[in-house]
Motif scaffolding. Structure first.
Motif, short mmCIF file in Angstrom:
data_model
loop_
_atom_site.label_atom_id
_atom_site.label_comp_id
_atom_site.label_asym_id
_atom_site.label_seq_id
_atom_site.Cartn_x
_atom_site.Cartn_y
_atom_site.Cartn_z
N ASN A 1 18.73 50.99 29.23
CA ASN A 1 18.61 50.11 29.15
C ASN A 1 17.53 49.27 29.73
OD1 ASN A 1 18.62 46.88 28.23
ND2 ASN A 1 20.74 47.80 26.26
N ALA A 2 16.06 49.33 29.22
CA ALA A 2 15.65 48.24 29.69
C ALA A 2 14.95 46.39 30.18
CB ALA A 2 13.74 48.50 29.27
N ASP A 3 16.29 46.00 29.08
CA ASP A 3 16.51 44.95 29.07
C ASP A 3 17.60 44.22 30.29
OD1 ASP A 3 14.77 43.47 27.13
OD2 ASP A 3 16.08 44.79 25.33
N ALA A 4 18.69 45.12 30.80
CA ALA A 4 19.46 44.42 31.66
C ALA A 4 18.73 45.35 32.80
CB ALA A 4 19.83 45.61 31.11
N LEU A 5 17.89 46.31 32.81
CA LEU A 5 17.34 46.46 34.30
C LEU A 5 16.05 45.65 34.37
CD1 LEU A 5 16.19 50.32 33.72
CD2 LEU A 5 17.92 49.77 34.97
N TYR A 6 15.34 44.89 33.31
CA TYR A 6 15.03 43.22 33.69
C TYR A 6 15.68 42.43 34.16
CZ TYR A 6 12.92 39.32 32.53
OH TYR A 6 12.33 37.63 32.52
N VAL A 7 16.48 42.37 33.82
CA VAL A 7 17.33 41.28 34.58
C VAL A 7 18.19 41.50 35.40
CG1 VAL A 7 19.92 39.78 34.14
CG2 VAL A 7 18.53 40.19 32.32
#
Length: 438
Positions: A153-159
């Motif tokens: 999950n790219a969004d979770a990695l970003y956060v």
């Protein structure tokens, strides 16, 4: 055994929903209403899956279809209201995010997640806002929960990267941003954050290098440039302000140094190094009350021997500052030699001697007499090694028979200039005097 039975798909959807597998359940619910468009419970389950996954618009369509088939269905009515509430929370959150009202966004997402517990999008938005609010452990927890279910999950990695970035762990942050961009090359936020993180790291390191090399002007410029990269990175910017404050103190721009250190502690109220730097600048500018306040803050946080001594030194200087400054009265440096003190006394005593101002107004005579006495008092203390030592250490001079109310400035003057008849003022013209020794 019976692939065309809508009820079987509906029932399996219900069990999957109980297991929290809403995405799989959605497929079964959709299949059930494809087989039988009049299957009310199928539409309700489809809507519930959409809503749980955060697709409130699709959920509304499913609940509306259920109400068309059974307009008195209480569950459909309530779920339709819930779906519309989520749509409203989304709209408010979007507006508040643009306004940078992150607390309100978190509130809206918490309310929305009550109806959409499996929505990763809502969780990510909440986590991002928690990170922006400095609530990093909570944000990390939300992102980690998502990554346990979906490691790509790219969004979770970003956060995760964002939390590390704001905690000044820039190298680790870059790794997460890069990983997010591998999963989603067009992830705009990860791209911007990665670029900022790399730029911030480079500028800070360049500034540190310039400082170590003694190139303070260049270091100042580099730290200033670094501060302009990302105003949201509070922890790193606090360090940059403190670093720039150190540069200003080296350049003897002490007021600017104090201002930078104040900016640092405003961003991070727990930043001990900034308090220590500011306190030293306060000491250097003789703002002892402010220095004591900062050292007290430091000692309350970290009760070390070093911090205790710094506080004690500041308290002594504060006490000394509230007394007469004999060095200032004589116009000499605190490290003045015995000869320099004598020369200064000679000059000041002659300047303020009452005989020299006998023709002045009563007000001027009174002021000059006061200064003459202060000069004598200063000389009495600074010319006596024992008294000078006690004065310099901040001890009370009235102890051990050193009562300053008992001395006579005229006697000191006569003793210094050689006794009676050894000195006199004579007028050499209006307002002019010269002195001569007998």
């Amino acid at each position: 055994m019976c692939p065309k039975n809508a009820s079987y798909y509906g029932n399996r959807a219900a069990t999957l929903m109980m297991l929290g597998k809403f995405r799989e359940a959605l497929g079964d619910a959709q299949q059930s209403v494809r087989l039988d468009d009049s299957f009310v419970r199928g539409h309700l389950r489809e809507g519930k899956c959409h809503l749980s996954l955060g697709n409130a618009m699709a959920a509304c369509r499913s609940f509306q279809r259920a109400l068309e088939l059974d307009h008195k269905n209480a569950q459909a009515q309530q779920e339709f209201k819930n779906a519309n509430a989520v749509i409203e929370y989304e709209k408010i959150a979007e507006t508040d995010f643009e306004k940078r009202d992150f607390r309100k966004v978190v509130f809206c997402m918490d309310r929305a997640l009550e109806f959409a517990p499996a929505c990763h999008r809502f969780k990510i938005l909440k986590a991002e806002c928690l990170a922006m609010l400095g609530r990093y452990p909570e944000a990390q927890s939300v992102a980690s929960d998502i990554l346990r279910m979906d490691s790509t999950n790219a969004d979770a990695l970003y956060v995760r990267g964002l939390c590390l970035y704001y905690e000044d762990c820039i190298e680790k942050a870059v790794q997460f941003f890069v990983q997010a961009l591998r999963m989603a090359p067009d992830h705009e936020k990860a791209c911007i954050a990665c670029r900022n993180a790399k730029a911030l790291k480079a500028k800070k390191e360049d500034g540190n290098k310039a400082f170590k090399e003694g190139n303070y002007k260049l270091a100042y410029e580099l730290y200033t440039e670094a501060l302009g990269i990302d105003p949201n990175n509070i922890k790193t910017n606090a360090k940059l302000y403190c670093n720039r404050g150190t540069v200003n103190s080296k350049l003897r721009k002490l007021d600017d140094a104090i201002e930078d250190c104040s900016s640092a502690v405003k961003l991070d109220a727990t930043y001990i190094k900034a308090y220590l730097r500011r306190a030293q600048c306060y000491m250097d500018t003789e703002q002892y009350e402010e220095a004591v306040r900062d050292y007290e803050k430091v000692y309350q946080t970290e009760k070390t021997k070093e911090h205790k001594q710094l506080l004690k030194n500041a308290q002594v200087e504060l006490k000394k500052s509230k007394r007469k400054d004999y060095y200032k009265i004589l116009g000499v440096d605190k490290n003045a030699s015995e000869d320099e003190i004598k020369k200064a006394y000679r000059k000041r005593a002659l300047m303020h001697h009452p005989d020299r101002h006998s023709g002045a107004s009563a007000e001027v005579q009174k002021e000059e007499e006061k200064k003459f006495k202060e000069v004598g008092e200063a000389f009495t203390i600074l010319s006596d090694p024992k008294k000078k030592t006690r004065y310099d250490s901040g001890q009370d001079l009235d102890e051990e028979g050193m009562n300053m109310g008992d001395f006579d400035a005229n006697n000191i003057f006569k003793a210094f200039f050689g006794g009676p008849g050894g000195f006199s003022f004579e007028a050499s013209g209006p307002g002019n005097f010269f002195f001569q020794f007998g």
